[in-house]
Design a protein around this motif. Structure first.
Motif, PDB file in Angstrom:
ATOM      1  N   GLY A  28       0.815  -1.163  -0.157  1.00 13.06           N
ATOM      2  CA  GLY A  28      -0.074  -0.079   0.064  1.00 13.06           C
ATOM      3  C   GLY A  28       0.945   1.237  -0.085  1.00 13.06           C
ATOM      4  N   VAL A  29       2.066   1.439   0.760  1.00 10.96           N
ATOM      5  CA  VAL A  29       2.798   2.532   0.829  1.00 10.96           C
ATOM      6  C   VAL A  29       3.604   2.466  -0.818  1.00 10.96           C
ATOM      7  N   ALA A  30       4.008   1.389  -1.176  1.00 12.82           N
ATOM      8  CA  ALA A  30       4.595   1.447  -2.466  1.00 12.82           C
ATOM      9  C   ALA A  30       3.658   2.015  -3.524  1.00 12.82           C
ATOM     10  N   LEU A  31       2.431   1.637  -3.345  1.00  7.12           N
ATOM     11  CA  LEU A  31       1.564   2.132  -4.532  1.00  7.12           C
ATOM     12  C   LEU A  31       1.200   3.739  -4.240  1.00  7.12           C
ATOM     13  N   LEU A  32       1.132   4.149  -3.055  1.00  5.88           N
ATOM     14  CA  LEU A  32       1.181   5.526  -2.459  1.00  5.88           C
ATOM     15  C   LEU A  32       2.327   6.218  -3.332  1.00  5.88           C
ATOM     16  N   TRP A  33       3.436   5.767  -3.106  1.00  6.01           N
ATOM     17  CA  TRP A  33       4.707   6.554  -3.738  1.00  6.01           C
ATOM     18  C   TRP A  33       4.484   6.511  -5.191  1.00  6.01           C
ATOM     19  N   ILE A  34       4.173   5.349  -5.907  1.00  6.80           N
ATOM     20  CA  ILE A  34       4.077   5.481  -7.400  1.00  6.80           C
ATOM     21  C   ILE A  34       2.935   6.336  -7.760  1.00  6.80           C
ATOM     22  N   ALA A  35       1.787   6.354  -6.873  1.00  5.48           N
ATOM     23  CA  ALA A  35       0.664   7.206  -7.665  1.00  5.48           C
ATOM     24  C   ALA A  35       1.026   8.670  -7.351  1.00  5.48           C
ATOM     25  N   GLY A  36       1.847   8.922  -6.361  1.00  4.88           N
ATOM     26  CA  GLY A  36       2.193  10.381  -5.978  1.00  4.88           C
ATOM     27  C   GLY A  36       3.181  10.818  -7.207  1.00  4.88           C
ATOM     28  N   ALA A  37       4.151   9.690  -7.483  1.00  7.73           N
ATOM     29  CA  ALA A  37       5.067  10.288  -8.546  1.00  7.73           C
ATOM     30  C   ALA A  37       4.237  10.334 -10.175  1.00  7.73           C
ATOM     31  N   ILE A  38       3.342   9.593 -10.446  1.00  7.41           N
ATOM     32  CA  ILE A  38       2.786   9.611 -11.566  1.00  7.41           C
ATOM     33  C   ILE A  38       1.848  10.849 -11.598  1.00  7.41           C
ATOM     34  N   GLY A  45      11.227  -0.567  -3.654  1.00  6.41           N
ATOM     35  CA  GLY A  45      12.580  -0.009  -4.045  1.00  6.41           C
ATOM     36  C   GLY A  45      12.053   0.666  -5.216  1.00  6.41           C
ATOM     37  N   ILE A  46      11.434   0.328  -6.337  1.00  5.14           N
ATOM     38  CA  ILE A  46      11.065   0.850  -7.511  1.00  5.14           C
ATOM     39  C   ILE A  46      10.032   2.155  -7.109  1.00  5.14           C
ATOM     40  N   ALA A  47       9.239   1.827  -6.319  1.00  6.81           N
ATOM     41  CA  ALA A  47       8.376   2.882  -5.886  1.00  6.81           C
ATOM     42  C   ALA A  47       9.003   4.102  -5.451  1.00  6.81           C
ATOM     43  N   GLU A  48       9.946   3.952  -4.387  1.00  7.63           N
ATOM     44  CA  GLU A  48      10.549   4.846  -3.852  1.00  7.63           C
ATOM     45  C   GLU A  48      11.386   5.733  -4.681  1.00  7.63           C
ATOM     46  N   GLU A  49      12.142   5.117  -5.590  1.00  7.18           N
ATOM     47  CA  GLU A  49      12.873   5.923  -6.599  1.00  7.18           C
ATOM     48  C   GLU A  49      12.034   6.677  -7.549  1.00  7.18           C
ATOM     49  N   LEU A  50      10.806   6.378  -7.774  1.00  4.02           N
ATOM     50  CA  LEU A  50      10.135   6.817  -8.794  1.00  4.02           C
ATOM     51  C   LEU A  50       9.424   8.200  -7.967  1.00  4.02           C
ATOM     52  N   PHE A  51       9.359   8.160  -6.771  1.00  3.35           N
ATOM     53  CA  PHE A  51       8.779   9.219  -6.152  1.00  3.35           C
ATOM     54  C   PHE A  51      10.005  10.085  -5.813  1.00  3.35           C
ATOM     55  N   PHE A  52      10.932   9.537  -4.865  1.00  9.83           N
ATOM     56  CA  PHE A  52      11.968  10.471  -4.303  1.00  9.83           C
ATOM     57  C   PHE A  52      12.936  11.052  -5.149  1.00  9.83           C
ATOM     58  N   ARG A  53      13.433  10.214  -6.149  1.00 10.43           N
ATOM     59  CA  ARG A  53      14.212  10.670  -6.899  1.00 10.43           C
ATOM     60  C   ARG A  53      13.784  10.998  -8.390  1.00 10.43           C
ATOM     61  N   GLY A  54      12.521  11.074  -8.539  1.00 15.05           N
ATOM     62  CA  GLY A  54      11.720  11.352  -9.721  1.00 15.05           C
ATOM     63  C   GLY A  54      10.742  12.520  -9.465  1.00 15.05           C
ATOM     64  N   ALA A  55       9.684  12.106  -8.786  1.00 14.24           N
ATOM     65  CA  ALA A  55       8.868  13.601  -8.504  1.00 14.24           C
ATOM     66  C   ALA A  55       9.476  14.619  -7.663  1.00 14.24           C
ATOM     67  N   LEU A  56       9.758  14.039  -6.360  1.00 15.09           N
ATOM     68  CA  LEU A  56      10.375  14.932  -5.263  1.00 15.09           C
ATOM     69  C   LEU A  56      11.450  15.588  -5.795  1.00 15.09           C
ATOM     70  N   TYR A  57      12.608  15.014  -6.375  1.00 11.29           N
ATOM     71  CA  TYR A  57      13.755  15.634  -6.858  1.00 11.29           C
ATOM     72  C   TYR A  57      13.464  16.703  -7.757  1.00 11.29           C
ATOM     73  N   VAL A  99      15.483   8.154 -13.538  1.00 11.11           N
ATOM     74  CA  VAL A  99      15.447   7.486 -12.215  1.00 11.11           C
ATOM     75  C   VAL A  99      15.869   5.805 -12.612  1.00 11.11           C
ATOM     76  N   LEU A 100      16.210   5.712 -13.956  1.00 12.08           N
ATOM     77  CA  LEU A 100      16.552   4.249 -13.970  1.00 12.08           C
ATOM     78  C   LEU A 100      18.017   3.875 -13.186  1.00 12.08           C
ATOM     79  N   GLY A 101      18.830   4.624 -13.361  1.00  5.29           N
ATOM     80  CA  GLY A 101      20.161   4.401 -12.594  1.00  5.29           C
ATOM     81  C   GLY A 101      19.976   4.131 -11.273  1.00  5.29           C
ATOM     82  N   PRO A 102      18.986   5.210 -10.398  1.00  4.59           N
ATOM     83  CA  PRO A 102      18.799   5.043  -9.070  1.00  4.59           C
ATOM     84  C   PRO A 102      18.226   3.699  -8.757  1.00  4.59           C
ATOM     85  N   ILE A 103      17.135   3.464  -9.608  1.00  3.18           N
ATOM     86  CA  ILE A 103      16.288   2.078  -9.274  1.00  3.18           C
ATOM     87  C   ILE A 103      17.091   1.160  -9.194  1.00  3.18           C
ATOM     88  N   ALA A 104      18.296   0.909 -10.258  1.00  2.55           N
ATOM     89  CA  ALA A 104      19.221  -0.187 -10.265  1.00  2.55           C
ATOM     90  C   ALA A 104      19.874  -0.441  -9.150  1.00  2.55           C
TER      91      ALA A 104
END
Length: 239
Positions: A67-77, A152-164, A213-218
């Motif tokens: 649920g937390v992961a989905l929240l990060w992903i939704a926020g990023a998108i 891990g994927i969700a956190e990078e999408l949000f924190f290094r994608g949207a938030l950054y 975000v791809l490098g950070p996700i890896a």
């Protein structure tokens, strides 16, 4: 000496020298991104704290974590466009940065596993880590691995994608790391916050260099999956 020079060149290419790119975002789009990101950070931090408070072995832990992961992903998108990014190769060309991310994740993993040998000797530090490891010990390992990867994927999408992208350029690396670490405070495990700072600084530097975000996700997946499978035996060895 040649190996040292190669290592320095690798670090410079992966963490220091940005790949050239040109992007623009309107004032209204930036404002919208910041509103979405602000709400998501608060909700995600509370959700993470609640998830980690679930008793180890309880299936609710997996649902709460997802649920937390989905929240990060939704926020990023919802916040706006995300980018994969590009890394500079030794030949001067560009790549997606997956290999660089993997190698950086391995380096961070090695540092943490060595540190685990020390932490295992200190009871006040060992206890909280044991509590986190219980979620892997008492549950189905493949399920924990899946949840770990998705998070891990969700956190990078949000924190290094949207938030950054939402933060001013002069503070986006440190700011995104600080908020990433702050999101773990409700867990009550200081070592988890410390890990978030280290991982956040590494992936924020990658985000600055690659623009995506791809490098950070890896890096994140390499580090987190390595910790999941290697930390328990290393911790037992240290104890």
């Amino acid at each position: 000496m040649a190996a040292i020079e190669e290592f320095r060149a690798f670090l410079a290419a992966s963490l220091v020298t940005p790949v050239e790119r040109t992007r623009t975002e309107s004032v209204s789009a930036r404002r919208r991104r910041r509103v979405v990101v602000g709400v998501t950070v608060v909700l995600g931090a509370v959700g993470l704290g609640l998830a980690l408070a679930v008793r180890p072995g309880d299936p609710l832990f997996y649902l709460a974590s997802l649920g937390v992961a989905l929240l990060w992903i939704a926020g990023a998108i919802v916040s706006g466009p995300l980018h994969l990014g590009a890394a500079r190769t030794r030949s001067g060309d560009t790549s997606l940065g997956l290999l660089q991310g993997f190698l950086l994740g391995i380096l961070l993993l090695a540092v943490f596993l060595v540190g685990a040998l020390v932490v295992a000797q200190v009871p006040i530090l060992r206890g909280p880590v044991e509590g986190l490891l219980d979620h892997a010990r008492y549950g189905a390992l493949w399920v924990v691995a899946l949840v770990t990867a998705v998070n891990g994927i969700a956190e990078e999408l949000f924190f290094r994608g949207a938030l950054y992208a939402a933060l001013p350029p002069r503070i986006n690396a440190l700011g995104s790391t600080a908020l990433y670490a702050a999101s773990t405070l409700f867990s009550g495990v200081l070592l988890l916050t410390f890990a978030a700072i280290c991982l956040g600084l590494l992936t924020a530097a990658q985000r600055r260099v690659t623009g995506g975000v791809l490098g950070p996700i890896a890096s994140h997946l390499t580090w987190s999956m390595g910790m999941l499978f290697l930390l328990p035996p290393v911790f037992a060895l240290g104890g």
